[in-house]
Enzyme design. Structure first.
Site, PDB file in Angstrom:
ATOM      1  N   GLY A   2       4.444   1.431  -1.635  1.00 24.84           N
ATOM      2  CA  GLY A   2       5.736   1.334  -2.320  1.00 24.84           C
ATOM      3  C   GLY A   2       6.566   0.161  -1.852  1.00 24.84           C
ATOM      4  N   ILE A   4       0.830  -1.209   0.000  1.00 24.18           N
ATOM      5  CA  ILE A   4       0.000   0.000   0.000  1.00 24.18           C
ATOM      6  C   ILE A   4       0.862   1.255   0.000  1.00 24.18           C
ATOM      7  CG2 ILE A   4      -1.987  -1.065   1.120  1.00 24.18           C
ATOM      8  CD1 ILE A   4      -1.120   0.312   3.735  1.00 24.18           C
ATOM      9  N   GLY A  38       9.744   1.954  11.407  1.00 23.80           N
ATOM     10  CA  GLY A  38       8.496   2.353  10.785  1.00 23.80           C
ATOM     11  C   GLY A  38       8.545   3.853  10.537  1.00 23.80           C
ATOM     12  N   VAL A  39       8.013   4.284   9.396  1.00 25.38           N
ATOM     13  CA  VAL A  39       8.131   5.709   9.070  1.00 25.38           C
ATOM     14  C   VAL A  39       6.805   6.378   8.775  1.00 25.38           C
ATOM     15  CG1 VAL A  39      10.464   5.489   8.181  1.00 25.38           C
ATOM     16  CG2 VAL A  39       8.532   5.207   6.604  1.00 25.38           C
ATOM     17  N   GLU A  89       3.687   6.471  10.347  1.00 22.51           N
ATOM     18  CA  GLU A  89       2.669   6.891  11.307  1.00 22.51           C
ATOM     19  C   GLU A  89       3.100   8.118  12.112  1.00 22.51           C
ATOM     20  OE1 GLU A  89       2.192   2.893  12.968  1.00 22.51           O
ATOM     21  OE2 GLU A  89       0.057   3.204  12.709  1.00 22.51           O
ATOM     22  N   SER A 135       2.901   0.777  10.396  1.00 17.79           N
ATOM     23  CA  SER A 135       4.214   1.134   9.833  1.00 17.79           C
ATOM     24  C   SER A 135       5.178  -0.041   9.907  1.00 17.79           C
ATOM     25  CB  SER A 135       4.851   2.300  10.600  1.00 17.79           C
ATOM     26  OG  SER A 135       4.032   3.409  10.586  1.00 17.79           O
ATOM     27  N   ARG A 136       4.667  -1.251   9.720  1.00 17.19           N
ATOM     28  CA  ARG A 136       5.502  -2.409   9.997  1.00 17.19           C
ATOM     29  C   ARG A 136       6.011  -3.113   8.757  1.00 17.19           C
ATOM     30  NH1 ARG A 136       4.518  -7.221   9.631  1.00 17.19           N
ATOM     31  NH2 ARG A 136       2.970  -7.589   8.046  1.00 17.19           N
TER      32      ARG A 136
END
Lengths: 290, 765
Positions: free
Chosen positions: B494, B492, B714-715, B717, B533-534
């Site tokens: 990239g 969802i 993770g980036v 959220e 963000s996992r």
């Protein structure tokens, strides 16, 4: 979704005949009608496309200096008429608030008038400029002031088989300026919570010889702020006068509260926008310190 | 801050490079296939009948007229689905999920819980017949009182929505107030004593309206049932396996009889984890034997056909000593869960305290059921609400102590090893590194130029815990030596591009030499949803492990071919080498493909925690007469661990900030007292346009997570977390008024200014 018939007459007379059928609606740009039909908000059996009628697409300067704008001419085309754009940049600016560029290449001034939305952005200045509508129907033609067309949200004074053929903007004389300002919480793709159109005419001594103020989105129809207009005529522009006219316009507004804004807030916006529109006109007319 | 990098930067060839998305071409040319695009032979249309009431008992549903309409091939109601009992726990992430919630979300049984709740559905040969058939379904209701906000729902005489629901922590001696879904208390130290002796206390009470994720693509799917009973669903989902297991339970179908194929997803942001239309389409397809497509409209999506984000009320009280050192954080959080209990509060609570070291905490979280659509996750669920309260309270402390807001935060910032709110030490955390970068950056160093209208600069920190869950991938090697990755997660954001980079890196090849595909639920191993963000970090680990596994198998073959011991074999850039002898992957696979497939397997689970930290700075201009806010400049600082593909990370930040600005300034659902949603359109639910948004400057800081492949955090959220607080603080600095109701609409700003003008002026601004 509804089943519908589509016709494309090439004369006003044929269009009037076609329009006499039950549940017939005219289609110019279609930017209101098609959405309303798709969302089941309007029952339509016959769609009469007006775009092939030459008279409804003509934009012409008249001998007396006024303009006759075919009711189906798109805002985009109007904007590309250099002479019109030079003279009526304020009106054009207000029309260019309608939708996006793509929408403006379809949407017409005539549609903005006949759709009769209280928030119609191009209508307040048409009213301020004293524009009239040329209407054709089974009984022939008549003209009426644009201000008399909308009678309520989505309702117009045109009879069932009448169509708006053209909008005539009379020649403007003397020192004059116009400005339409609206407020939307979002900068684009939004509907005015309040809008104010202002037209001012001054004599050589800078006394106000004519004033028009029309409000959008604060009444069931575009609303002429008559008392505010009266306050201005015969006076000279000053911060005090502008503040008084702004307050009067706010008092004259008859807003409702809904999801887009409260009546209280809309009234405040009318005062602010009226003042700012008057100041903008004053600036354009070279009157400073207001 | 020490940077710990598992792999030193210079050795990376592909990971970390700025590359275009592998799916960019098909996306921008319209060739990518979404559910609405999919056509199947004999496919017909499904349409859902929805409740006109916010709360009502269903007395009877008469579908006979609809069923008799020519062209209607199937009709379903809740009677067509098995009863799923509360507590039917199905696997999901670290906590599991209750299938009862999914069942009740998909179709109302006995009672409707919100306006727009599905009560029946039809399948018909065209959309017009389907719409007409839905109108012919007659439902008789006994209308019950609508509980449209937290106050109404918790009033002592409120109707009780779930009498059988017993929230934990209450008993006969200590009964729960009405309609409480659950309560969580996190306590440490002695907050009351710290508040009593504090030099300064700031108290901010915030209200956040319900907001929608605003994904472009509404809920949609296609379902097909074969004569054998096997059901295939093409879905717009964040997790194919989540969609499969929910649908299987809701239909009473063995998972061997069901396959979910994820298609391209037009946005989700948390709203496409719970199924909405898949079980309905599947049941309709089973009943009529034809493929059924359901595509919900925008209005349906807004008004009951999907789960928006929870409204919240937060009372935040923080105390500090005279130097600004925090001594207490006392927060009370009340979340509006909508029509079904179960909204988690703990992540929000942690986000509202975690950025700072503080010995005394009292975090008291409540979730309340109301007759709004059941809420679902939205990008760092609860984080933006938490920061809106905490970071505005921090700004109040800075004002009261006349301290620089950045310095105040630096003095208190959580550091590696300091205590998390839940009582365990923080792993590497970068707030002080971020503070250093802000202090040196022009967005903070340069004074804000005066303008025609009042201007202000805001700062806010943001924290998100991050998660891991599990991901699976496998890698096979083509007959020309090229790796082909199949991943269990939905892309969802990239993911295919980033995983192509990881696989290319592992094999020493170029991105164009690698193929990455999203698997379906019958072609690849279980992976949790693309949520929290996992996926970037755990799928990168899974792909890395799978590639290493495949390379080990290739190495054995290469050693045999080159007749050398394994220990003498080197590999780089697609070539095995033993002394002067070499064999390329191409030649190796040409020679050995028929000796058996190479299948590399990778599963990553329970990776070390990689907390997400960010800080945002913005300058605003406010028109006090209209309340309009113009954002002049926006800079987002973020520790991203390692950016696999920096433009993709920046895209996540830009998207988060855009959504955050929307919620901060204009987005909020407006419910009438009878449950009607007054602004169920893109016109009146005002998401920002390009003209409402500033250029969003991104500053990426890379502090890799130890013991995680590539150190990825993770980036996606944390960059929404600080936004509303940052804008709120800037507004406060511009006009002297603290805005506590989100969205901070122009009208609310005007009214707050008006109220402030009639209030006595406080001693200090």
């Amino acid at each position: 979704m509804q089943e519908l018939h589509y016709s494309r007459p090439t004369t006003v007379a044929d269009a009037v005949v076609a329009l006499a059928r039950p549940d017939a609606r005219v289609l110019a740009g279609g930017t209101d009608l098609i959405v309303q039909v798709r969302e089941n908000r309007r029952q339509v059996a016959h769609v009469i496309d007006l775009k092939r009628i030459p008279e409804l697409n003509a934009i012409t300067r008249q001998a007396d200096g006024g303009w006759r704008i075919g009711a189906a001419a798109s805002v985009g085309r109007l904007g590309r008429d250099a002479a019109f754009a030079a003279e009526h940049h304020a009106l054009l600016d207000s029309a260019r608030l309608i939708g996006s560029l793509q929408i403006q290449n379809r949407a017409s001034l005539g549609g903005n008038v006949c759709n009769a939305a209280p928030s119609a952005d191009a209508v307040p200045l048409l009213i301020c400029l004293g524009a009239r509508g040329v209407v054709a129907g089974p009984g022939g033609r008549r003209t009426l002031p644009i201000v008399e067309i909308a009678t309520g949200p989505g309702r117009s004074s045109l009879a069932a088989a009448e169509i708006l053929v053209a909008i005539v903007v009379p020649a403007q004389t003397g020192r004059w300026a116009a400005k339409y300002l609206r407020f939307t919480p979002r900068r684009e793709m939004d509907i005015a919570i309040a809008g104010v159109g202002v037209w001012l005419q001054l004599d050589q001594q800078s006394a106000i010889t004519g004033a028009a103020i029309t409000l959008a989105s604060v009444a069931p129809t575009p609303l002429v702020a008559a008392a505010a207009q009266t306050l201005l005529v015969g006076e000279r522009l000053s911060p005090k006068l502008i503040a008084a006219a702004a307050q009067s316009a706010a008092d004259e507004a008859r807003p409702i509260s809904d999801t887009r804004g409260s009546a209280d807030y809309r009234r405040q916006l009318v005062a602010v926008l009226t003042r700012r529109a008057l100041e903008a006109c004053a600036g354009e007319l070279g009157i400073h310190g207001t | 801050m020490t940077s710990i990098r598992e792999i030193s930067e210079p050795s990376l060839q592909v990971v970390g490079r700025r590359i275009p998305r592998v799916d960019a071409g098909e996306r921008v040319t319209g060739r990518a296939i979404y559910c609405a695009d999919l056509m199947r032979p004999g496919m017909i249309t499904g349409h859902i009948k929805r409740s006109p009431h916010a709360h009502a008992r269903i007395l009877a549903i008469d579908t006979s007229k609809a069923a008799a309409l020519k062209g209607v091939l199937a009709v379903v109601t809740a009677q067509d689905f098995p009863v799923v009992a509360p507590g039917t726990i199905i696997p999901f992430g670290e906590t599991g999920a209750d299938a009862w919630v999914s069942a009740l979300t998909v179709i109302a049984r006995d009672r409707v819980l919100w306006r727009g709740h599905a009560v029946a559905a039809v399948a018909a040969t065209d959309p017009y017949i389907a719409a007409k058939a839905v109108d012919l379904i007659e439902v008789s209701y006994e209308v019950l009182p609508a509980l449209m906000d937290i106050e109404t729902a918790t009033a002592p005489d409120a109707a009780v929505m779930f009498p059988e629901h017993k929230p934990k922590g209450f008993d006969a001696a200590n009964p729960a107030p009405r309609n409480v879904g659950g309560r969580t208390l996190i306590e440490r130290g002695d907050t009351a004593a710290a508040l009593a002796t504090a030099a300064v206390i700031a108290e901010v009470h915030t209200i956040t309206d319900t907001a929608h994720q605003g994904y472009i693509e509404p809920q949609a799917c296609v379902a097909e049932a074969e004569a054998t009973g096997f059901v295939t669903i093409w879905a717009s989902t964040q997790g194919a396996f989540q969609a499969e297991i929910q649908t299987a339970v809701l239909l009473g179908l063995p998972q061997s009889q069901l396959k979910v194929i994820p298609l391209e997803t037009g946005g989700a942001f948390g709203g496409k984890i719970t199924v909405h239309v898949e079980p309905i389409a599947a049941r309709l397809a089973q009943k009529c034997g034809r493929p059924v497509k359901i595509v919900t409209s925008r209005e349906e999506t807004f008004a009951g056909g999907s789960g928006p984000a929870a409204a919240a009320r937060i009372a935040m009280k923080i105390a500090a000593d005279a130097t600004g050192k925090l001594t207490a954080i006392d927060g009370r959080y009340v979340l509006d869960s909508g029509g079904i209990p179960g909204t988690p509060t703990t992540l929000l609570m942690q986000a509202s305290a975690a950025p700072y070291q503080c010995a005394n905490l009292r975090l008291d979280g409540w979730e309340i059921v109301t007759n709004k659509p059941r809420t679902e996750a939205y990008r760092g669920p609860g984080g933006i609400q938490a920061a809106f309260a905490l970071e505005q309270a921090m700004d109040e402390i800075a004002l009261k102590l006349d301290l620089d807001p950045l310095e105040l935060r630096r003095r208190n910032a959580a550091v590696t090893g300091s205590m998390m709110p839940i009582g365990t030490p923080f792993p590497t955390i970068a707030f002080t590194a971020i503070a250093d970068r802000i202090a040196a950056h022009p967005c903070w160093r340069e004074p804000l130029a005066a303008g025609h209208l009042p201007r202000g600069r805001g700062l806010a920190f943001g924290y998100w815990r991050g998660t891991s869950m599990t991901s699976a991938a496998h890698v096979t090697i083509a007959g020309d030596g090229r790796p082909m990755v199949t991943m269990g997660a939905v892309d969802i954001s990239g993911t295919r591009t980033a995983m192509a980079q990881v696989a290319a890196e592992e094999f020493g090849l170029g991105v164009a030499d690698v193929h990455v595909a999203m698997g379906d639920t019958k072609s690849v191993g279980y992976s949790d949803a693309a949520a929290g963000s996992r996926v970037g970090r755990t799928m990168a680990a899974a792909v890395s492990y799978a590639c290493k596994d495949a390379l080990d198998q290739l190495r054995a073959r290469a050693a045999q071919r080159l007749q050398c011991p394994l220990s003498e074999l080197a590999y780089a850039g697609g070539v095995f080498r033993a002394g002067a002898a070499t064999i390329s992957l191409f030649d190796l696979m040409r020679a050995t493909l028929t000796e058996g497939a190479i299948v590399g397997r990778g599963v990553s689970t329970k990776l070390p925690l990689g907390v997400e930290t960010a800080a945002h700075v913005c300058d605003v201009e406010v028109d006090p007469e209209t309340g309009q806010v113009t954002i002049l400049r926006y800079t987002a600082f973020q520790d991203v661990g390692r950016a696999l593909n920096p433009p993709a990370v920046e895209g996540q930040i830009e998207g988060s900030v855009s959504q955050g600005i929307g919620w901060a300034l204009t987005e909020g659902f407006d419910y009438a007292a009878d449950g009607r949603l007054r602004n169920a359109s893109m016109l009146d639910y005002r998401m920002p346009t390009a003209l409402d948004l500033p250029t969003i400057n991104c500053v990426l800081i890379e502090t890799p997570v130890p013991d995680v492949p590539y150190g990825v955090r993770g980036v996606a959220e944390v960059p929404i977390v600080p936004v509303a607080a940052c804008v709120g603080n800037a507004i406060r600095r511009a006009i002297g008024v603290r805005m506590t109701h989100m969205p901070m609409t122009p009208e609310r700003i005007v009214m707050a200014l008006r109220a402030a003008a009639t209030e006595p002026v406080p001693a200090r601004a």
